[in-house]
Design a protein around this motif. Structure first.
Motif, PDB file in Angstrom:
ATOM      1  N   VAL A  58      38.273  41.147  42.027  1.00 22.53           N
ATOM      2  CA  VAL A  58      39.734  41.204  42.455  1.00 22.53           C
ATOM      3  C   VAL A  58      40.060  42.605  42.711  1.00 22.53           C
ATOM      4  CG1 VAL A  58      42.016  40.761  42.433  1.00 22.53           C
ATOM      5  CG2 VAL A  58      40.272  39.024  42.045  1.00 22.53           C
ATOM      6  N   VAL A  59      39.798  43.521  41.378  1.00 26.63           N
ATOM      7  CA  VAL A  59      40.362  44.850  41.627  1.00 26.63           C
ATOM      8  C   VAL A  59      39.325  45.715  42.794  1.00 26.63           C
ATOM      9  CG1 VAL A  59      40.214  46.836  40.078  1.00 26.63           C
ATOM     10  CG2 VAL A  59      40.923  45.010  39.153  1.00 26.63           C
ATOM     11  N   ALA A  60      38.325  45.337  42.746  1.00 27.40           N
ATOM     12  CA  ALA A  60      37.333  46.031  43.738  1.00 27.40           C
ATOM     13  C   ALA A  60      37.547  45.454  45.022  1.00 27.40           C
ATOM     14  CB  ALA A  60      35.836  45.695  43.147  1.00 27.40           C
ATOM     15  N   SER A  61      38.129  44.479  45.189  1.00 22.47           N
ATOM     16  CA  SER A  61      38.396  43.852  46.609  1.00 22.47           C
ATOM     17  C   SER A  61      39.397  44.409  47.086  1.00 22.47           C
ATOM     18  CB  SER A  61      38.772  42.277  46.591  1.00 22.47           C
ATOM     19  OG  SER A  61      37.557  41.943  46.369  1.00 22.47           O
TER      20      SER A  61
ATOM     21  N   PHE B 128      27.240  39.943  53.241  1.00 22.03           N
ATOM     22  CA  PHE B 128      28.141  38.970  53.695  1.00 22.03           C
ATOM     23  C   PHE B 128      29.493  39.473  54.100  1.00 22.03           C
ATOM     24  CE2 PHE B 128      31.663  36.129  52.958  1.00 22.03           C
ATOM     25  CZ  PHE B 128      31.346  35.000  53.702  1.00 22.03           C
ATOM     26  N   ARG B 129      30.096  40.219  53.466  1.00 21.59           N
ATOM     27  CA  ARG B 129      31.457  40.937  53.825  1.00 21.59           C
ATOM     28  C   ARG B 129      31.178  42.012  55.123  1.00 21.59           C
ATOM     29  NH1 ARG B 129      31.868  42.056  47.686  1.00 21.59           N
ATOM     30  NH2 ARG B 129      33.585  40.598  47.284  1.00 21.59           N
ATOM     31  N   PHE B 130      30.211  42.663  55.318  1.00 19.95           N
ATOM     32  CA  PHE B 130      29.925  43.534  56.498  1.00 19.95           C
ATOM     33  C   PHE B 130      29.924  42.733  57.645  1.00 19.95           C
ATOM     34  CE2 PHE B 130      27.597  45.737  59.712  1.00 19.95           C
ATOM     35  CZ  PHE B 130      28.378  47.014  59.810  1.00 19.95           C
TER      36      PHE B 130
ATOM     37  N   ALA C  12      27.405  54.616  61.988  1.00 22.31           N
ATOM     38  CA  ALA C  12      28.268  55.490  61.535  1.00 22.31           C
ATOM     39  C   ALA C  12      29.338  54.325  60.759  1.00 22.31           C
ATOM     40  CB  ALA C  12      29.306  56.316  62.246  1.00 22.31           C
ATOM     41  N   GLN C  13      29.718  53.363  61.258  1.00 21.30           N
ATOM     42  CA  GLN C  13      30.380  52.191  60.686  1.00 21.30           C
ATOM     43  C   GLN C  13      29.618  51.677  59.357  1.00 21.30           C
ATOM     44  OE1 GLN C  13      30.886  48.343  62.717  1.00 21.30           O
ATOM     45  NE2 GLN C  13      33.142  48.897  62.726  1.00 21.30           N
ATOM     46  N   ALA C  14      28.649  51.439  59.712  1.00 18.64           N
ATOM     47  CA  ALA C  14      27.741  50.715  58.315  1.00 18.64           C
ATOM     48  C   ALA C  14      27.706  51.767  57.416  1.00 18.64           C
ATOM     49  CB  ALA C  14      26.376  50.486  58.771  1.00 18.64           C
ATOM     50  N   GLY C  15      27.435  53.316  57.625  1.00 19.83           N
ATOM     51  CA  GLY C  15      27.718  54.179  56.475  1.00 19.83           C
ATOM     52  C   GLY C  15      29.056  54.273  55.823  1.00 19.83           C
ATOM     53  N   SER C  16      30.246  54.248  56.470  1.00 25.22           N
ATOM     54  CA  SER C  16      31.252  54.257  55.801  1.00 25.22           C
ATOM     55  C   SER C  16      31.440  52.851  54.988  1.00 25.22           C
ATOM     56  CB  SER C  16      32.526  54.449  56.846  1.00 25.22           C
ATOM     57  OG  SER C  16      32.627  53.499  57.858  1.00 25.22           O
ATOM     58  N   PHE C  17      31.233  51.944  55.600  1.00 25.25           N
ATOM     59  CA  PHE C  17      31.171  50.599  54.839  1.00 25.25           C
ATOM     60  C   PHE C  17      30.488  50.758  53.626  1.00 25.25           C
ATOM     61  CE2 PHE C  17      30.382  46.204  53.977  1.00 25.25           C
ATOM     62  CZ  PHE C  17      31.403  45.397  54.161  1.00 25.25           C
ATOM     63  N   LEU C  18      29.449  51.377  53.489  1.00 19.49           N
ATOM     64  CA  LEU C  18      28.391  51.265  52.404  1.00 19.49           C
ATOM     65  C   LEU C  18      29.155  52.280  51.482  1.00 19.49           C
ATOM     66  CD1 LEU C  18      24.859  51.255  53.722  1.00 19.49           C
ATOM     67  CD2 LEU C  18      26.063  49.706  52.406  1.00 19.49           C
ATOM     68  N   VAL C  19      29.742  53.291  51.645  1.00 14.62           N
ATOM     69  CA  VAL C  19      30.435  54.391  50.934  1.00 14.62           C
ATOM     70  C   VAL C  19      31.607  53.818  50.191  1.00 14.62           C
ATOM     71  CG1 VAL C  19      31.736  56.410  50.782  1.00 14.62           C
ATOM     72  CG2 VAL C  19      29.768  56.566  52.132  1.00 14.62           C
ATOM     73  N   ILE C  20      32.562  52.905  51.052  1.00 12.63           N
ATOM     74  CA  ILE C  20      33.706  52.207  50.521  1.00 12.63           C
ATOM     75  C   ILE C  20      32.907  51.041  49.506  1.00 12.63           C
ATOM     76  CG2 ILE C  20      35.436  50.618  50.985  1.00 12.63           C
ATOM     77  CD1 ILE C  20      35.893  53.424  51.692  1.00 12.63           C
ATOM     78  N   GLY C  21      31.815  50.423  49.877  1.00  8.22           N
ATOM     79  CA  GLY C  21      31.400  49.455  48.986  1.00  8.22           C
ATOM     80  C   GLY C  21      30.698  50.194  47.771  1.00  8.22           C
TER      81      GLY C  21
ATOM     82  N   THR D 252      38.184  47.669  48.665  1.00  9.03           N
ATOM     83  CA  THR D 252      37.509  47.576  49.659  1.00  9.03           C
ATOM     84  C   THR D 252      38.293  47.425  51.136  1.00  9.03           C
ATOM     85  OG1 THR D 252      37.062  44.937  49.486  1.00  9.03           O
ATOM     86  CG2 THR D 252      35.252  46.521  48.597  1.00  9.03           C
ATOM     87  N   TYR D 253      39.400  46.580  50.720  1.00 13.80           N
ATOM     88  CA  TYR D 253      40.435  46.347  51.918  1.00 13.80           C
ATOM     89  C   TYR D 253      40.947  47.729  52.394  1.00 13.80           C
ATOM     90  CZ  TYR D 253      43.813  44.606  55.130  1.00 13.80           C
ATOM     91  OH  TYR D 253      44.492  44.487  56.068  1.00 13.80           O
ATOM     92  N   VAL D 254      41.476  48.352  51.474  1.00 15.54           N
ATOM     93  CA  VAL D 254      42.271  49.687  51.882  1.00 15.54           C
ATOM     94  C   VAL D 254      41.312  50.784  52.422  1.00 15.54           C
ATOM     95  CG1 VAL D 254      43.429  51.694  51.006  1.00 15.54           C
ATOM     96  CG2 VAL D 254      44.168  49.253  50.226  1.00 15.54           C
ATOM     97  N   GLY D 255      40.122  50.767  52.040  1.00 17.53           N
ATOM     98  CA  GLY D 255      39.179  51.601  52.437  1.00 17.53           C
ATOM     99  C   GLY D 255      38.333  51.297  53.746  1.00 17.53           C
ATOM    100  N   ASN D 256      38.310  49.752  53.761  1.00 15.82           N
ATOM    101  CA  ASN D 256      37.608  49.542  55.269  1.00 15.82           C
ATOM    102  C   ASN D 256      38.878  49.411  56.322  1.00 15.82           C
ATOM    103  OD1 ASN D 256      34.777  49.150  54.469  1.00 15.82           O
ATOM    104  ND2 ASN D 256      35.594  47.253  53.340  1.00 15.82           N
ATOM    105  N   ARG D 257      39.815  48.975  55.770  1.00 17.67           N
ATOM    106  CA  ARG D 257      40.940  49.172  57.103  1.00 17.67           C
ATOM    107  C   ARG D 257      41.264  50.343  57.653  1.00 17.67           C
ATOM    108  NH1 ARG D 257      43.283  49.549  60.825  1.00 17.67           N
ATOM    109  NH2 ARG D 257      45.318  48.789  61.400  1.00 17.67           N
ATOM    110  N   PHE D 258      41.257  51.314  56.718  1.00 13.23           N
ATOM    111  CA  PHE D 258      41.949  52.611  57.151  1.00 13.23           C
ATOM    112  C   PHE D 258      40.823  53.851  57.182  1.00 13.23           C
ATOM    113  CE2 PHE D 258      45.532  50.932  54.808  1.00 13.23           C
ATOM    114  CZ  PHE D 258      46.520  50.927  56.047  1.00 13.23           C
TER     115      PHE D 258
END
Length: 168
Positions: free
Chosen positions: A57-60, A132-134, A11-20, A63-69
């Protein structure tokens, strides 16, 4: 009933991929507008690497906001500057992966069209950077705390006291 650790990780990998995926679109649209614009020659057409840096940088930020929350929202994460520093360092390495793919395509292979740039810098580069980020986000940027974030027998997260120094 608590979820099996493998189910939680999937589930975590799935949400990470959606944010990605969202970040991928932000990166691709930003880069293509800067380099190719609407007519084939964008404002940074002659400067693809700085354009890619800006797009990453814009995409990062996304990713930070989406992955953190969302992706790592189950983790108690006190505010520490070291966490932000690690995020920046790991994103610089990931950026290097993307820029390396784009630079290789552009300057070694001599490919400079919209298709070549998107295959090398956006698809291949971002796939490497995402893997790498995951791994690095899960382990160092958004780690589980020492108290453990596993759910109790009821399936609910344990309630934690937040120390005054951990509050905003």
């Amino acid at each position: 009933m608590p979820r099996h650790p493998l189910v939680r990780k999937l589930a975590q990998a799935g949400s990470f991929l959606v944010i990605g995926g969202i970040a991928f679109l932000v990166d691709a649209v930003t880069y293509n507008l800067l380099v190719f614009g609407f007519s084939g020659l964008g404002p940074l057409h002659a400067y693809p690497l700085p354009a890619k840096i800006f797009a990453i940088v814009v995409a990062s930020v996304v990713t930070y906001v989406g992955n953190r929350f969302w992706t790592f929202n189950d983790r108690h994460l006190p505010h520490r500057w070291s966490r932000y520093a690690l995020f920046v360092v790991f994103n610089l390495v990931a950026m290097g992966l993307q820029l390396g793919c784009l630079a290789f395509s552009r300057y070694v292979l001599g490919l400079d069209g919209i298709v070549a740039d998107n295959i090398s810098g956006t698809f291949i580069g971002q796939a490497l950077a995402t893997a790498f980020r995951f791994v690095t986000y899960d382990r160092w940027v958004f780690p589980h705390d020492g108290a453990g974030a596993e759910a109790d027998a009821s399936g609910r997260e344990p309630v934690r006291e937040v120390a005054p120094e951990d509050r905003l």
